[in-house]
Enzyme design. Sequence first.
Site, PDB file in Angstrom:
ATOM      1  N   TYR A 144       0.789  -1.116  -0.041  1.00 13.45           N
ATOM      2  CA  TYR A 144       0.008  -0.065  -0.087  1.00 13.45           C
ATOM      3  C   TYR A 144       0.915   1.261  -0.076  1.00 13.45           C
ATOM      4  O   TYR A 144       1.896   1.177   0.828  1.00 13.45           O
ATOM      5  CB  TYR A 144      -0.930  -0.066   1.154  1.00 13.45           C
ATOM      6  N   ASP A 239       9.192   2.994  -0.473  1.00 10.47           N
ATOM      7  CA  ASP A 239       8.312   3.292   0.529  1.00 10.47           C
ATOM      8  C   ASP A 239       8.516   3.091   1.698  1.00 10.47           C
ATOM      9  O   ASP A 239       8.190   2.011   2.261  1.00 10.47           O
ATOM     10  CB  ASP A 239       7.089   3.007  -0.112  1.00 10.47           C
ATOM     11  N   LYS A 267       4.743   9.361   8.500  1.00 10.52           N
ATOM     12  CA  LYS A 267       4.506   8.863   9.944  1.00 10.52           C
ATOM     13  C   LYS A 267       5.618   9.417  10.945  1.00 10.52           C
ATOM     14  O   LYS A 267       5.541  10.845  11.676  1.00 10.52           O
ATOM     15  CB  LYS A 267       4.560   7.331  10.093  1.00 10.52           C
TER      16      LYS A 267
HETATM   17  N1  HOZ Z   1      -0.831   2.540   6.459  1.00  7.13           N
HETATM   18  C1  HOZ Z   1      -1.814   2.691   7.310  1.00  7.13           C
HETATM   19  C2  HOZ Z   1      -2.592   1.347   7.451  1.00  7.13           C
HETATM   20  N2  HOZ Z   1      -1.650   0.222   7.267  1.00  7.13           N
HETATM   21  C3  HOZ Z   1      -2.675   3.817   7.199  1.00  7.13           C
HETATM   22  C4  HOZ Z   1      -3.825   4.184   8.277  1.00  7.13           C
HETATM   23  C5  HOZ Z   1      -5.058   4.449   7.413  1.00  7.13           C
HETATM   24  O1  HOZ Z   1      -5.141   4.169   6.393  1.00  7.13           O
HETATM   25  O2  HOZ Z   1      -5.736   5.358   8.236  1.00  7.13           O
END
Ligand code: HOZ
Length: 427
Positions: A144, A239, A267
């Site tokens: 992701y 990433d 983050k």
């Molecule tokens: N990467 C986070 C979830 N794996 C993001 C949190 C979100 O999408 O709120």
Amino acid sequence: MNISRSQELFKQAQQVIPGGVNSPVRAFKSVGLTPLFIAKAKGSKIYDVDGNEYIDYVASWGPMILGHANDEINTAVRAALENGTSFGAPTELEVEMAKAVVDAVPSIEKVRMVSSGTEATMSAIRLARGFTGRSKLVKFEGCYHGHSDSLLVQAGSGVTTLGLPDSPGVTKGAAQDTINLPYNDLAAVEKLIREEHENIAAVIIEPIAGNAGVIPPKDGFLAGLRKITQEHGEVLIFDEVITGFRVGYGGAQQYYNVMPDLTCLGKIIGGGFPVGAFGGRADIMDAIAPVGAVYQAGTLSGNPIAMTAGLTLLNILKNPAVYEQLDKTGARFSDGLKSAAAEAGIAAQFTRVGSLSCMFFTDEPVFDYQSAKKSDTARFGAYFKSMLEQGINLAPSQFEASFVSAAHTEDDIDRTIEAARTALKSL
Ligand code: HOZ
């Protein structure tokens, strides 16, 4: 456990916010429960609006590596507030932050700040396309990279948690230049690049997949990606929104000693405030406006409050002892869960890199998205519910990581493992 105030707020929220939440993974949909509404957090603990206390392993999905409401960060932020919260003009803090990132992350020579990880990956890809003059993008199933159109194709995290296919609203045009390959399958990448290299601008990867659970790279996989992309001129993008400053001060690239051309961060570098960044080779970064022609901008980019929080945090993380402790705590957590599962006779797979870990409810090895998806999500849901009732806050999805922080004590971990024993025996 009384969660009546959370339930009431969730009802109200659903009237005015789609699904009652501002990000789908928060909705507890896949575990069939009402999301907790949080009132406050401190150290390793988080407190809901009904006054229940939980040991927290969500860590705001990663940033809270020192635990919540860290005193040093709070003090620095309070002081920074007095000077104003946004100027839309350069500040000394941004120079300090850029220097800190360049010093820390081995492959970054120049860096630009943005306001989220999604912005970082979206911008890095535009830059790679502008720099190479090529259009196609290779990504990996289950990775992701935020929710921009060209990256929302077979993505992990919320889309996997909710069992969604690729998102409506992403046009064929936006998706057609994205090629998805299985994570950890170097031969597939080599074959594609040999056949199509004149069209491929970039290969983007989470060096440790962290949005389909936690899936470490196989030996030689990242080095193989580096070699093939170097040979054929694709921009290799790591990433590191999750792994950056998490698996070590220099991120996963330092951990595995493989250097990408561009790196995306987020983050942790915001110390709990909305921040992202992308950086890398100076010749590529200089293709961005105002030096180059690739456009990228942001009113709140390099925001002074976020820079203050991030810099204060990075300064604390400079001390290698923090990572030694995080690794010890991560091992105590993951090893404890492993023995609790063995005692209860529950088949599970355990992955961990430092303070980042996952327990997959499957008896088969997990090495890519398809193998992760074999996990028994109903069993995870029952486990999650029991843990929550015992005061342990895990991410509400089989396909997310658990994060330990520097604020987690041995007692926190031991209480968590005790709860896991009970939860796993009840499945
Ligand atoms: N990467 C986070 C979830 N794996 C993001 C949190 C979100 O999408 O709120």
